[in-house]
Design an enzyme around this catalytic site. Structure first.
Site, PDB file in Angstrom:
ATOM      1  N   LYS A   1      -0.930   4.985   4.672  1.00  0.00           N
ATOM      2  CA  LYS A   1      -1.870   4.063   5.316  1.00  0.00           C
ATOM      3  C   LYS A   1      -1.563   3.938   6.809  1.00  0.00           C
ATOM      4  O   LYS A   1      -0.405   3.779   7.204  1.00  0.00           O
ATOM      5  CB  LYS A   1      -1.796   2.689   4.626  1.00  0.00           C
ATOM      6  CG  LYS A   1      -2.852   1.729   5.135  1.00  0.00           C
ATOM      7  CD  LYS A   1      -3.078   0.578   4.172  1.00  0.00           C
ATOM      8  CE  LYS A   1      -4.104  -0.397   4.698  1.00  0.00           C
ATOM      9  NZ  LYS A   1      -5.408   0.211   4.992  1.00  0.00           N
TER      10      LYS A   1
ATOM     11  N   HIS B   1       0.821  -1.206   0.000  1.00  0.00           N
ATOM     12  CA  HIS B   1       0.000   0.000   0.000  1.00  0.00           C
ATOM     13  C   HIS B   1       0.861   1.264   0.000  1.00  0.00           C
ATOM     14  O   HIS B   1       2.047   1.226   0.346  1.00  0.00           O
ATOM     15  CB  HIS B   1      -0.917   0.029   1.231  1.00  0.00           C
ATOM     16  CG  HIS B   1      -2.114  -0.862   1.095  1.00  0.00           C
ATOM     17  ND1 HIS B   1      -2.065  -2.199   1.386  1.00  0.00           N
ATOM     18  CD2 HIS B   1      -3.386  -0.597   0.679  1.00  0.00           C
ATOM     19  CE1 HIS B   1      -3.261  -2.737   1.167  1.00  0.00           C
ATOM     20  NE2 HIS B   1      -4.074  -1.794   0.737  1.00  0.00           N
TER      21      HIS B   1
HETATM   22  N1  LIG Z   1     -12.800  -0.774   1.984  1.00  0.00           N
HETATM   23  C1  LIG Z   1     -12.102  -0.310   0.948  1.00  0.00           C
HETATM   24  O1  LIG Z   1     -12.265  -0.751  -0.196  1.00  0.00           O
HETATM   25  C2  LIG Z   1     -11.082   0.753   1.177  1.00  0.00           C
HETATM   26  C3  LIG Z   1     -10.859   1.169   2.439  1.00  0.00           C
HETATM   27  N2  LIG Z   1      -9.963   2.168   2.686  1.00  0.00           N
HETATM   28  C4  LIG Z   1      -9.908   2.609   4.068  1.00  0.00           C
HETATM   29  O2  LIG Z   1     -10.680   3.810   4.142  1.00  0.00           O
HETATM   30  C5  LIG Z   1     -10.139   4.667   5.148  1.00  0.00           C
HETATM   31  C6  LIG Z   1      -9.853   6.029   4.530  1.00  0.00           C
HETATM   32  O3  LIG Z   1      -8.825   5.902   3.604  1.00  0.00           O
HETATM   33  P1  LIG Z   1      -8.290   7.145   2.762  1.00  0.00           P
HETATM   34  O4  LIG Z   1      -9.417   7.809   2.072  1.00  0.00           O
HETATM   35  O5  LIG Z   1      -7.138   6.658   1.983  1.00  0.00           O
HETATM   36  O6  LIG Z   1      -7.766   8.086   3.948  1.00  0.00           O
HETATM   37  P2  LIG Z   1      -7.648   9.682   3.993  1.00  0.00           P
HETATM   38  O7  LIG Z   1      -6.688   9.997   5.070  1.00  0.00           O
HETATM   39  O8  LIG Z   1      -7.387  10.204   2.614  1.00  0.00           O
HETATM   40  O9  LIG Z   1      -9.121  10.133   4.407  1.00  0.00           O
HETATM   41  C7  LIG Z   1      -9.612  10.078   5.695  1.00  0.00           C
HETATM   42  C8  LIG Z   1     -10.431  11.311   5.922  1.00  0.00           C
HETATM   43  O10 LIG Z   1     -11.069  11.226   7.192  1.00  0.00           O
HETATM   44  C9  LIG Z   1     -10.939  12.507   7.809  1.00  0.00           C
HETATM   45  N3  LIG Z   1     -11.105  12.403   9.246  1.00  0.00           N
HETATM   46  C10 LIG Z   1     -10.194  12.178  10.227  1.00  0.00           C
HETATM   47  N4  LIG Z   1     -10.767  12.217  11.430  1.00  0.00           N
HETATM   48  C11 LIG Z   1     -12.076  12.468  11.218  1.00  0.00           C
HETATM   49  C12 LIG Z   1     -13.204  12.641  12.067  1.00  0.00           C
HETATM   50  N5  LIG Z   1     -13.086  12.601  13.412  1.00  0.00           N
HETATM   51  N6  LIG Z   1     -14.401  12.876  11.506  1.00  0.00           N
HETATM   52  C13 LIG Z   1     -14.547  12.946  10.180  1.00  0.00           C
HETATM   53  N7  LIG Z   1     -13.518  12.826   9.308  1.00  0.00           N
HETATM   54  C14 LIG Z   1     -12.309  12.576   9.835  1.00  0.00           C
HETATM   55  C15 LIG Z   1      -9.560  12.966   7.406  1.00  0.00           C
HETATM   56  O11 LIG Z   1      -9.373  14.341   7.617  1.00  0.00           O
HETATM   57  P3  LIG Z   1      -7.852  14.922   7.825  1.00  0.00           P
HETATM   58  O12 LIG Z   1      -7.139  14.600   6.559  1.00  0.00           O
HETATM   59  O13 LIG Z   1      -8.051  16.363   8.082  1.00  0.00           O
HETATM   60  O14 LIG Z   1      -7.300  14.183   9.008  1.00  0.00           O
HETATM   61  C16 LIG Z   1      -9.601  12.598   5.926  1.00  0.00           C
HETATM   62  O15 LIG Z   1     -10.258  13.594   5.172  1.00  0.00           O
HETATM   63  C17 LIG Z   1      -8.907   3.941   5.691  1.00  0.00           C
HETATM   64  O16 LIG Z   1      -9.261   3.221   6.854  1.00  0.00           O
HETATM   65  C18 LIG Z   1      -8.547   2.950   4.581  1.00  0.00           C
HETATM   66  O17 LIG Z   1      -7.881   1.811   5.059  1.00  0.00           O
HETATM   67  C19 LIG Z   1      -9.254   2.755   1.691  1.00  0.00           C
HETATM   68  C20 LIG Z   1      -9.407   2.336   0.412  1.00  0.00           C
HETATM   69  C21 LIG Z   1     -10.328   1.287   0.035  1.00  0.00           C
HETATM   70  O1  LIG Z   2      -5.841   2.185   2.972  1.00  0.00           O
HETATM   71  C1  LIG Z   2      -6.043   1.820   1.786  1.00  0.00           C
HETATM   72  O2  LIG Z   2      -5.661   2.476   0.829  1.00  0.00           O
HETATM   73  C2  LIG Z   2      -6.791   0.578   1.559  1.00  0.00           C
HETATM   74  N1  LIG Z   2      -7.302  -0.030   2.589  1.00  0.00           N
HETATM   75  C3  LIG Z   2      -8.078  -1.211   2.562  1.00  0.00           C
HETATM   76  C4  LIG Z   2      -7.375  -2.304   3.318  1.00  0.00           C
HETATM   77  O3  LIG Z   2      -6.830  -2.036   4.404  1.00  0.00           O
HETATM   78  O4  LIG Z   2      -7.390  -3.458   2.877  1.00  0.00           O
HETATM   79  C5  LIG Z   2      -8.522  -1.599   1.173  1.00  0.00           C
HETATM   80  C6  LIG Z   2      -7.540  -1.316   0.094  1.00  0.00           C
HETATM   81  O5  LIG Z   2      -6.536  -2.272   0.166  1.00  0.00           O
HETATM   82  C7  LIG Z   2      -6.992   0.095   0.185  1.00  0.00           C
END
Ligand SMILES: NC(=O)C1=CN([C@@H]2O[C@H](COP(=O)(O)OP(=O)(O)OC[C@H]3O[C@@H](n4cnc5c(N)ncnc54)[C@H](OP(=O)(O)O)[C@@H]3O)[C@@H](O)[C@H]2O)C=CC1
Ligand SMILES: O=C(O)C1=N[C@H](C(=O)O)C[C@H](O)C1
Length: 265
Positions: free
Chosen positions: A158, A154
């Site tokens: 992350k 990743h």
């Molecule tokens: N299930 C799936 O297919 C996937 C899951 N993921 C997961 O999704 C999650 C997000 O990933 P990603 O988009 O890359 O992360 P990012 O860091 O880009 O986004 C997270 C967002 O959440 C915000 N945030 C933090 N604290 C709070 C709060 N208390 N209330 C509301 N918003 C908040 C952050 O703000 P700030 O930046 O200001 O801290 C940021 O805008 C991770 O857990 C990742 O592992 C990711 C990709 C695919």
């Molecule tokens: O943090 C990410 O980017 C992702 N998180 C998920 C995971 O923890 O498996 C899904 C995907 O791999 C991207």
């Protein structure tokens, strides 16, 4: 399908901003608000890159009270994702959670709460259809190959390791594989961690590098042969068809579903 009113937590993030686009582009979805930890009182379209004219809330209870959503899409952080999911269930809002880093204890608690409330919830460690297939194919392969290691790769922003997908893959394999301690019985780690994390005897290796998005290879070894099952996400749009499917399905169920493989037959 009747219109689904949606709130997104983490809308400014890498995944959240894609989810905002998905909701805006889907005719039967309506974005009614977003949850952030800053920008209270502003509208989303006041932030650069957004056109949706919806309120931003830092208080999740106030958000639910004022917008009355059907579904919360959570794409935040492991810590806050749990709090949001619990709050959603307590308020009768169906959570669709992409946020990873939940422990078994967290999942059990949320399952119990879902049962108490009698509404649907979906927690999906990976929304990409190809990743779901990679996990399903790995589960099939594990019936024939007992020896397996998982390498997940990743981006370096992350927060959790191993990835939710890596853990889910190991769990799915464990469900069909006879438990086996792999490698040499006298194996010693000269440097701690060299053999990766250990989930039921399955080794999980986490790579974090700039330039990567989300990639996983499941390696099986047998007599004079290996089998490699690999999935790559090259952008966050790759996850969005799964998010759409999860939102549509969460409206039809009254239990907690952990993993989209339980929805895609
Ligand atoms: N299930 C799936 O297919 C996937 C899951 N993921 C997961 O999704 C999650 C997000 O990933 P990603 O988009 O890359 O992360 P990012 O860091 O880009 O986004 C997270 C967002 O959440 C915000 N945030 C933090 N604290 C709070 C709060 N208390 N209330 C509301 N918003 C908040 C952050 O703000 P700030 O930046 O200001 O801290 C940021 O805008 C991770 O857990 C990742 O592992 C990711 C990709 C695919
Ligand atoms: O943090 C990410 O980017 C992702 N998180 C998920 C995971 O923890 O498996 C899904 C995907 O791999 C991207």
């Amino acid at each position: 399908m009747s219109e689904v009113k949606i709130v997104i937590a983490g809308a400014r993030g890498r995944m959240g901003s894609e989810a905002v686009k998905l909701v805006e582009e889907t005719e039967h979805f309506q974005l009614v608000g977003v949850i952030d930890h800053k920008n209270e009182g502003m509208r989303l379209n006041e932030l650069e890159g957004f056109t949706a004219d919806v309120p931003i809330y830092t208080d999740i209870d106030k958000c639910f009270f004022e917008t009355n959503p059907d579904v919360l899409i959570d794409l935040t952080t492991p810590e806050i994702g749990k709090v949001h999911t619990k709050k959603a269930l307590q308020n009768g809002v169906r959570p669709v959670v992409g946020t990873t880093g939940f422990s078994e204890k967290d999942l059990n608690e949320l399952q119990q709460l879902t049962e108490e409330k009698g509404i649907g919830a979906i927690i999906a460690p990976n929304f990409a259809i190809g990743a779901i297939l990679m996990m399903k194919f790995s589960q099939i392969a594990a019936k024939y190959f007992q020896d397996v290691e998982i390498i997940e790769q990743h981006h370096d922003q992350k927060l959790d390791a191993p990835s939710g997908t890596g853990i889910k893959t190991a769990e799915m394999i464990s469900a069909v594989r006879e438990e086996k301690q792999q490698g040499h019985p006298d194996e010693k780690e000269i440097i701690e961690g060299a053999r990766g994390a250990n989930l039921n005897g399955i080794r999980l290796h986490s790579v974090r590098l700039p330039g990567l998005i989300a990639h996983q290879e499941v390696l099986f070894g047998g007599d004079g042969q290996t089998l490699k099952i690999r999935h790559d996400s090259y952008n966050r749009a790759s996850f969005m068809s799964g998010v759409k499917l999860a939102v549509e399905n969460v409206m039809k169920i009254d239990l907690l579903v952990y993993g989209l493989e339980n929805i895609i037959e």
